[in-house]
Design an enzyme around this catalytic site. Sequence first.
Site, short mmCIF file in Angstrom:
data_model
loop_
_atom_site.label_atom_id
_atom_site.label_comp_id
_atom_site.label_asym_id
_atom_site.label_seq_id
_atom_site.Cartn_x
_atom_site.Cartn_y
_atom_site.Cartn_z
N LYS A 15 -29.04 29.94 33.90
CA LYS A 15 -28.79 29.57 35.31
C LYS A 15 -28.67 30.81 36.20
O LYS A 15 -29.26 30.89 37.25
CB LYS A 15 -27.44 28.83 35.46
CG LYS A 15 -27.40 27.44 34.95
CD LYS A 15 -26.11 26.74 35.38
CE LYS A 15 -24.83 27.37 34.87
NZ LYS A 15 -24.57 27.23 33.45
N ARG A 90 -19.70 20.55 38.46
CA ARG A 90 -19.75 20.41 37.01
C ARG A 90 -19.16 19.10 36.53
O ARG A 90 -19.13 18.86 35.33
CB ARG A 90 -18.98 21.55 36.37
CG ARG A 90 -19.90 22.63 35.79
CD ARG A 90 -19.02 23.76 35.30
NE ARG A 90 -19.60 24.54 34.27
CZ ARG A 90 -19.85 25.85 34.37
NH1 ARG A 90 -19.66 26.49 35.49
NH2 ARG A 90 -20.31 26.52 33.36
N ARG A 124 -25.17 37.84 24.34
CA ARG A 124 -24.77 38.08 25.74
C ARG A 124 -23.62 39.07 25.80
O ARG A 124 -22.66 39.00 25.03
CB ARG A 124 -24.37 36.76 26.39
CG ARG A 124 -24.05 36.92 27.86
CD ARG A 124 -24.33 35.68 28.65
NE ARG A 124 -23.32 34.65 28.48
CZ ARG A 124 -23.25 33.58 29.26
NH1 ARG A 124 -24.14 33.40 30.22
NH2 ARG A 124 -22.33 32.68 29.06
N ARG A 157 -18.44 37.96 26.23
CA ARG A 157 -17.53 37.15 27.05
C ARG A 157 -16.64 36.36 26.11
O ARG A 157 -17.14 35.78 25.14
CB ARG A 157 -18.34 36.18 27.93
CG ARG A 157 -18.71 36.77 29.26
CD ARG A 157 -19.62 35.89 30.04
NE ARG A 157 -19.20 34.50 30.20
CZ ARG A 157 -19.77 33.65 31.05
NH1 ARG A 157 -20.76 34.05 31.83
NH2 ARG A 157 -19.36 32.41 31.13
N ARG A 168 -17.64 23.78 24.70
CA ARG A 168 -18.18 23.75 26.06
C ARG A 168 -19.42 22.88 26.14
O ARG A 168 -19.64 22.19 27.12
CB ARG A 168 -18.51 25.16 26.53
CG ARG A 168 -17.30 25.95 26.93
CD ARG A 168 -17.67 27.29 27.51
NE ARG A 168 -18.29 27.18 28.82
CZ ARG A 168 -18.63 28.22 29.57
NH1 ARG A 168 -18.44 29.44 29.14
NH2 ARG A 168 -19.19 28.06 30.74
P1 AMP Z 1 -19.87 30.22 34.13
O1 AMP Z 1 -19.97 31.65 34.51
O2 AMP Z 1 -20.59 29.30 35.10
O3 AMP Z 1 -20.28 29.98 32.71
O4 AMP Z 1 -18.32 29.80 34.26
C1 AMP Z 1 -17.32 30.48 33.53
C2 AMP Z 1 -16.04 29.67 33.48
O5 AMP Z 1 -15.55 29.46 34.82
C3 AMP Z 1 -16.16 28.26 32.91
O6 AMP Z 1 -16.06 28.23 31.51
C4 AMP Z 1 -14.94 27.57 33.55
O7 AMP Z 1 -13.75 27.98 32.90
C5 AMP Z 1 -14.96 28.17 34.94
N1 AMP Z 1 -15.82 27.38 35.86
C6 AMP Z 1 -17.01 27.76 36.39
N2 AMP Z 1 -17.51 26.81 37.18
C7 AMP Z 1 -16.60 25.79 37.15
C8 AMP Z 1 -16.53 24.50 37.76
N3 AMP Z 1 -17.51 24.04 38.57
N4 AMP Z 1 -15.45 23.73 37.51
C9 AMP Z 1 -14.44 24.16 36.74
N5 AMP Z 1 -14.45 25.35 36.10
C10 AMP Z 1 -15.51 26.17 36.32
#
Ligand code: AMP
Length: 227
Positions: A15, A90, A124, A157, A168
């Site tokens: 993404k 999400r 990653r 990460r 997840r």
């Molecule tokens: P990402 O970088 O998009 O993989 O997001 C990293 C982390 O941020 C996720 O595992 C969640 O803990 C939090 N996060 C990101 N986007 C959301 C969202 N829309 N709703 C809730 N938590 C989020």
Amino acid sequence: MDNKLVILGPQGCGKGTQAQMLAQSLGLVHISLGDILRWHIEQHTKIGTRVEGCVAAGELVPDDLVDDLMKYRLALHDWNYGFILDGFPRNTAQTQFLLESYQLDASILLDVGEAILLERLAGRRLCSGCGRDYNLASRPPVVPDRCDSCGSTLAPRPDDAPEIVRRRLRDYGEKTRPVLDLLGKRTHVLVVDASRSPQEVQDEIRKRLGLPAAASASDSRVMGSLL
Ligand code: AMP
């Protein structure tokens, strides 16, 4: 041109890479909620302290906080310019909040199988200094374990650990898929096979959104640096 976009997909589907390619070549603003949350954690804000545990465990942070952060971020945006939302919405509640408040053009779902995702996530790495994203297989740093931009060390990460990734992905299946039904009622939804190379995925997104197919010389430089 469709220029208020949402990009969705499981962790590791690309993404961020696809959003940046679209943003940099088309002049859209890339708004990543994950990046916003990581910024708060790195800067030791009160929000950062509140969400640190959730983010490290790969759990979704509470909806009220997400809605406040996105409301604030989108209120800052000049609506004459396009944007691409990455990682938001999400779940159903976030989608309802988004659709009640804002007009969007199209949603892009990047679709990839679990085996490919686990392989990609194993490689990653994130810079501990500036947050730049690397992949040891497809986008390695010039000097092993050192960031090309700021020289800080690279680390996996915490939420990319295999047991967290599996949870997840389950969470994604349960919570994020229904989001598409809602988005489909108000926006054009494209499902794109993201198991291919970043450039192939980008080409298909552009073709299906009716965007210019051929990258200009500057587009090629931007994309080359991201592959
Ligand atoms: P990402 O970088 O998009 O993989 O997001 C990293 C982390 O941020 C996720 O595992 C969640 O803990 C939090 N996060 C990101 N986007 C959301 C969202 N829309 N709703 C809730 N938590 C989020």
